[in-house]
Each structure stands twice: as C-alpha cells, then as structure tokens.
Design an enzyme around this catalytic site. Structure first.
Site, PDB file in Angstrom:
ATOM      1  CG  HIS A  45      -5.562  65.866 -24.643  1.00 25.72           C
ATOM      2  ND1 HIS A  45      -6.628  65.903 -23.781  1.00 25.72           N
ATOM      3  CD2 HIS A  45      -4.525  65.425 -23.904  1.00 25.72           C
ATOM      4  CE1 HIS A  45      -6.246  65.505 -22.586  1.00 25.72           C
ATOM      5  NE2 HIS A  45      -4.963  65.198 -22.640  1.00 25.72           N
ATOM      6  CG  LEU A  93       4.457  67.770 -27.910  1.00 25.92           C
ATOM      7  CD1 LEU A  93       4.659  69.166 -28.509  1.00 25.92           C
ATOM      8  CD2 LEU A  93       4.623  66.715 -28.991  1.00 25.92           C
ATOM      9  NE  ARG A  94       4.846  61.781 -21.755  1.00 23.05           N
ATOM     10  CZ  ARG A  94       3.667  61.839 -21.169  1.00 23.05           C
ATOM     11  NH1 ARG A  94       3.284  62.923 -20.519  1.00 23.05           N
ATOM     12  NH2 ARG A  94       2.837  60.810 -21.211  1.00 23.05           N
ATOM     13  CG  HIS A 118      -9.265  62.800 -21.491  1.00 26.72           C
ATOM     14  ND1 HIS A 118      -9.907  63.118 -20.326  1.00 26.72           N
ATOM     15  CD2 HIS A 118      -7.949  63.042 -21.275  1.00 26.72           C
ATOM     16  CE1 HIS A 118      -9.017  63.537 -19.451  1.00 26.72           C
ATOM     17  NE2 HIS A 118      -7.824  63.508 -20.002  1.00 26.72           N
ATOM     18  CG  ASP A 120      -4.682  61.650 -23.293  1.00 26.43           C
ATOM     19  OD1 ASP A 120      -3.618  62.257 -23.039  1.00 26.43           O
ATOM     20  OD2 ASP A 120      -5.373  61.105 -22.420  1.00 26.43           O
TER      21      ASP A 120
END
Lengths: 430, 311
Positions: free
Chosen positions: A63, A66-67, A234, A307
């Site tokens: 999770h 990396l944008r 999560h 995350d």
C-alpha cells in the site's frame, strides 16, 4: 558453487519463513542466490557485512502512494522507490489513485515503465472502477494481462453493493484479488478525524468507527455470497479486527492489513491541530490501537502496510479541515514494528515480507525464502540500532512524517534488489 | 501568556485577572473620552477569514481605546481569494510590522497553526466549532456583574452545542469559575462524546428552566434542518425555544443570554429578548472592555497604566 559470486552477504543471521540460522549468502550475476552456507569465501565478490544483523527477504509494501503520474511535486516513482529501499522494501504495490487513475492498460504500462528505474521493484494496483468513481467496472482483464494482481479504489471504498458484488465475481475469474478501502461515505462525509472524545473537544467533525465497520461487514457478506478472495486495507478499529477474526474463523478467503500509524498513534495526537496527523482512516482510540496490535499478533491481520502518502508542505499546512489526509511511512515502518510491537522478529518479518508478498501475488520473486536459485531480494537489519527520525533526511519528496524526533530501534543497513546493493550502510546507492 | 488561543490556557486565575482588569476598562469606556494611551505605538490586525462584523468591531474598538493602531485584513477583497495560503498571508502581514493578530477562521485550529509560525501575539476570535475565548470571558463578566459571582450558579446552555464555539469556551470558563453547567439540546445537536466535559445533559427545557440562574441560548443555524439534525425549525422552537410562556418558569433573578445575532422567533421569542432580565446589550458592551483587558495583558509593557487602576 561453480559460478562466481558477484556479491556475498557475510556474518548475518538469516530469518525467513523457514526459520532462523547463521549463514552467508552468495549472489550470482543474474541476481539470484548461488549459495547459502555457514561460511562463504567472497573471493573477488563485493562484500556486504551483516555481522550482528538479521538478513531477511526484502520487505513488501502492499500500500504505497507514489503520486506519479500527476502529483510529482509530492513524490515520484523514483523518489518513492528510494525511500522504500531505505526502509528495507524490495517491492511496493503502488495505489491507483494517481492523476490519471490507474484504470487502464496505458497507465499501468506507464507506471511499470517508470518503476524500471526504481530502487525497488514497483508493482501497481489497478482501480476497480473507472476513475474510482464507483459506477462502472474498470477493464480489470486488460490490466491483469499486464501483471496487475491487486485491484482497489483506494482512497474510497466501492459504495454500491451490487457493483461490488459484480466486481468480486469478475475478479475471481481473473485470479486477482480485490482490496477495499472500507468507508461508508454517507456516514463519514464531512468528517476529518475519528469521531469521539477528541473530535468533540476540538470541534472537528468526526468519522465514526462504524463507517469502516459497516463496509467490512458488508464486504464479508459479499465474500460469502460470491466466494471470491478479498483483502481489507488499513484496518483501524477494534470492530473491524473482530469482524475479520470471525470471518477467518468461518474459513472465508480474506486477508487484512494494518498500518504502523494505527498501532502507534491515537486521536489524542490531533490535540495541536497539526495536519501531519490527519490520515484516512483516522487515528483512533487506545482501545482500537490495542485491538490492531492484538490482530497483528494473533494472525487476524496478515500484513503491515505503510499507506505511504506523501504530501507537500504547502498542502499539509492548510487549515485542518482543508488539509489532505496521509502521512509518509516507508522509511519508518519496520522500525515502528520492531519498536512498538512486542513480537518476535520472525513474526514482524512475516507481516512485512512474505505474507504481503503472497497477497500481492509476487511470492515467486519477493518475500523469500532465502534459498539457492531464488531472486536475491534481501534486506539486512541491525535490530539493535537506535535512531532518531528526521524528516529532513528522508528520501521522499515530502516531509509529512508524524514521527519527527521520535527514537526508534531497528534500522535497515543494506538492501539488495535482484543482487544489486541499492542501499549500503544506510545510504542509497543511486 | 503569549497568545490567547483557548480559555483552557488561562485557568481560573487567568480568567480572574482578566475580569479584574475589565472593571478598570469598563470605567475607561464610561469616560467622556473613552481612551487611554496604554498601547500607543502598537498595531493590532484583524485577520477575519469568516465574516463577523460585531466581533471585529468589538476588537477594533478595544484596540483603538487603548491607543493602538488597527488594520483590517479583509479576506473577501484580498489575495486569499486568489489562493494565497494562510501562512503566506500571515508572513505578509507580519512583514508590515504588527504586534497582534486577531484571527477568525471557519476551520477549527487555525489560530494554533498560525501561532506555530508567527512571531506576533495571536488572539483567537473564533475558530470553527471549537472556541471563542473572548466571548466566554465577556459572558463570565456579564454574569458576574448581574449575579455577583459564578460560584455555585447553575447555567443552562441551550441549543446547538455541537457546532458552537461559544458553548465549548463557555463550558470551560463557567465551570472553572465554579458554576454548574447543564446542556439542553436534542441529542443530534450535542457533541458525539461528552467524555471529560464537566456538564450534565437535559433534553427537557421546561424541567430545567426553574432550576437555573442563567439560561444561555445559542443561535440555531437554519441549515440544521437540511442536514436532518432537526425535523423542522418549528419543532425546535416548540421544544427548545424560549417563548414568553416558558420564560415564566425562570426565577425572578435569572438572566437570559445570547451571543447574537439572535433569530427572534426561533430560539428566542421577540418579547423575551426585550425583557429586562435579557442581558444581550450588556454582553456586547462588556465585550469591548474584556477585549481591552485581553489586548492590554498580551501587549502591555507591564508598566503602570496611565489613568487606570489595575485593581
């Protein structure tokens, strides 16, 4: 060992799913393990000293954000993969909530291409629905053909029950796993932190635990209906952990992950209105933290996932209710687990390496075991090293680290990716 | 005290000090020329991201009566409209050389965030649903002027507690000064958790009124009905509005308060608002003196104040 080794890791204790033993490891030019023996003569090979350290299969993050594409000012595949390698990860699964969304083969190819230059292996999850809008199924088949094994609308849960049922049925035909960000939006809408004592005191609209638990409960019913495999992302509440525990006891094919911040921080951290602590699902109560820890200890929760959610300083400095959710986590996950969970190292590594590798569908190349012929994806951990978290020294482009100044125990010394030492003595090599 | 962010930071002693000082500034306000040079040379900026004419005017009047220069940063016509961040705005204001920034923002916590970045004194003039410390101080002052003391007094705060910064600050201040607070509201308008709040809860206003010294009515936002927190404003008024008939249950000395602006006919009937025991005008008047005391404490040099007895 007829073939000459190019790299030898010496003096460490190997810990993998087979157990623990002292061993040196020789790696060949093809990036695979040539030998695992109590003592290996390096000859002309590069030597990585692992004296006093644990040598483990590289860590796997299920999770990561990396944008790239779209938000390169916050992170790129390259910068994120460097942070991952420094954290001991040899593989990450990038979430599809980029701009554009990873919801078709072209964007999958783009991310995988970018990942080829990374310091860890970059896999990507695909979106379940087009644009993550929850209305139309994304072409999971064409993405699966490119190797995508995990699908999620992460950042959002699929709100419509009928669509989620169809997604599960369709995914089971492709032998891929659906992962869900569990949040019933009609209950969480407008909320910015856990609904409870602190949100009431601080005057911030809250997100009740039930917004997560209702969707966990609904999806478990849909797993029962469809028989499809499903992964819960999560988990943050005691109720969610309990629901998954009961489902596993019933034999349902489900797995779950939890994040380091959900077993190390509570909603009390928001007392100073610092948006660095704003995350979704939100930081919850002491009781929830204890339940997540119990779940990690007893096998209810299968994986620790970061995350990792980088955001620029400018966006994180907005007023609390306008600031984006998320915190970075790749470089601290292992140390937080070693410091905060009272679990043996084998269990911590199971949560961070071979179990997530299995969920991600990449167990053939990551997560060990450390054995001849296997890819040399390894990390060397100095379990006794104590260090202070300094966001300014992060390899990530973003500094939204909630652990600034905290002393942690356990540090990654070396990381080896397909035989290449990408981190040596705690320094990235490229 | 370097900033005024929360009533909690003051403690009972801090509140007492401000209330004592307020007495002196009430006296100043009653002079023919209601002005002292205590903050001459200081500059106070109102940075209001959310409209509140009365609070802004009250602070600016207070600053001017102390001889300070005042500036208003009007968000509606500023670069904020063009997307400037709060931090950049604050840095720009500070570069002009200011001593105090009075902040109002629709988001809870913004004054705390600004206090981390700014070198000037920050005064919270209301942040989201969270706090409105000077309102609580002026409410304490008003109750004290009317009833002598808050010690042992019973105060009912009625209405939309959940979304009220006034209620959060008042609960803290009233109880620190020894009052008992009862919250009267439908459960949808109470905070989801009252853990740690030194209050009791009632849902029946009629039951409560005869037992209290102060009934503090909160403004009912008309959109609460749209958010399904109320079936209708009519039902709210029927159950929680202070009608003339209900007001008859109040004790002879009990007072009615409201932070304004009032919705006459919703939370308070027009006739009740005009009764002699309704003290809304006193609240506004005392507000200026309380804010003078706050600015003087935060910005004053600490030397003897000309013409004012600090008491």
């Amino acid at each position: 060992m007829a073939e000459a080794a190019v790299l030898v890791v010496t003096g460490g204790r190997v810990v993998d799913r087979e157990g623990e033993r002292p061993a040196d490891i020789a790696v060949g030019a093809d990036g695979r393990i040539l030998a695992v023996d109590p003592s290996i003569e390096p000859g002309g090979a590069q030597v990585l000293d692992a004296t006093g350290c644990v040598v483990a299969p590289g860590l796997v993050d299920l999770h990561t954000h990396l944008r790239e594409p779209g938000r390169e000012e916050a992170e790129t595949v390259e910068s994120g993969s460097r942070a991952a390698a420094l954290g001991g990860f040899t593989a990450v699964v990038a979430m599809p909530n980029t701009e554009p969304t990873v919801d078709n083969a072209a964007v999958v190819s783009q991310v995988l291409d970018l990942g080829k230059r990374g310091l860890c292996e970059v896999f990507t999850a695909g979106a379940i629905t087009v644009g993550r809008e929850g209305e139309q199924l994304a072409p999971m088949g064409e993405m699966a053909a490119l190797g995508v094994r995990l699908f999620t609308d992460d950042g959002r849960g699929v709100q419509d029950e009928r669509l989620m049922r169809r997604a599960l049925e369709y995914a089971s035909g492709l032998d891929v796993t659906l992962a869900q960000h569990c949040e019933v939006e009609s209950l969480s809408r407008g909320g910015h932190m856990h609904e409870g004592a602190w949100s009431s005191r601080l005057g911030i609209p809250g997100i009740p635990a039930q917004a997560e638990e209702l969707m966990v409960s609904r999806d478990l019913a849909l797993v029962e209906l469809t028989g499809a495999r499903m992964h819960f992302q999560h988990l943050s509440t005691a109720g969610s952990v309990e629901l998954v525990r009961a489902a596993k006891a019933k034999g349902l094919p489900v797995t779950a992950e939890a994040c380091p911040h959900h077993f190390t921080l509570t909603h009390a951290a928001l007392a100073g209105y610092d948006p660095v602590f704003k995350v979704n699902p939100p930081l919850r109560t002491d009781g929830d933290v204890a339940a997540v820890k119990r779940g990690l200890g007893d096998g209810t929760i299968d994986a620790i996932a970061t995350d990792h959610a980088p955001h620029t300083q400018e966006t994180k400095e907005a007023p609390f209710d306008e600031a984006p959710c998320g915190m970075v986590g790749l470089e601290t996950a292992l140390a937080l687990a070693l410091t905060e969970l009272e679990l043996p190292i084998e269990r911590v590594l199971a949560l961070l390496s071979w179990q997530p590798a299995a969920i991600a569908g990449i167990a053939d190349s990551h997560g060990g075991p450390v054995a001849v012929g296997r890819p040399a994806n390894l990390c060397v951990i100095d379990t006794g090293a104590s260090w202070v978290v300094d966001p300014a020294r992060s390899a990530s482009r973003s500094r939204n680290n909630p652990y600034a100044g905290r002393t942690l125990t356990g540090k990654v010394r070396h990381t080896v990716l397909w035989g290449e030492p990408v981190v040596v003595e705690g320094e990235a090599q490229r | 005290m370097s900033h005024l962010l929360s009533v909690a930071d003051l403690g009972a002693q801090g509140i007492e000090e401000i209330l004592r000082l307020t007495d002196s500034f009430v006296e100043v306000s009653e002079r023919a020329i209601p002005k002292v040079p205590a903050l001459r040379g200081k500059t106070v900026v109102s940075l209001f991201y959310e409209d509140s004419t009365r609070t802004r005017l009250s602070f600016e009047t207070a600053a001017k009566r102390l001889g300070a220069d005042t500036m208003t940063f009007s968000v509606g016509t500023s670069s904020v409209k063009k997307g400037e961040s709060v931090r950049d705005t604050v840095q720009t204001i500070e570069a002009m050389g200011v001593d105090a920034i009075v902040v109002r923002h629709a988001s809870a916590g913004v004054p705390w965030q600004i206090a981390r970045w700014a070198s000037s004194v920050i005064v919270n003039a209301g942040d989201g649903w969270h706090e409105h410390p000077t309102q609580a101080l002026l409410d304490c002052y008003t109750i004290r002027r009317r009833l002598g003391s808050l010690q042992g007094r019973r105060i009912a705060i009625v209405g939309d507690i959940k979304h009220s910064r006034v209620a959060r600050s008042d609960v803290l201040a009233f109880t620190m000064l020894g009052a008992e607070v009862v919250l009267v509201a439908p459960p949808t308008l109470l905070p989801p958790s009252l853990e740690g709040w030194p209050v009791t809860v009632e849902h029946d206003l009629d039951e409560t009124l005869s037992k209290v010294d102060v009934v503090y009515l909160l403004r009912m936002q008309l959109e609460r009905q749209r958010e399904a927190l109320l079936p209708s404003l009519r039902e709210y008024t029927a159950r929680y509005g202070l009608t003339p008939r209900r007001a008859e249950h109040l004790g002879a000395d009990a007072i009615v308060m409201h932070p304004g602006p009032m919705n006459r006919g919703v939370e308070i009937a027009a006739e009740v608002a005009d009764l002699p025991n309704a003290v809304m005008v006193d609240q506004v008047r005392n507000g200026v003196a309380v804010r003078m005391a706050v600015l003087f404490l935060l910005l004053g040099s600490g030397t003897q104040l000309e013409g004012v007895d600090r008491g």
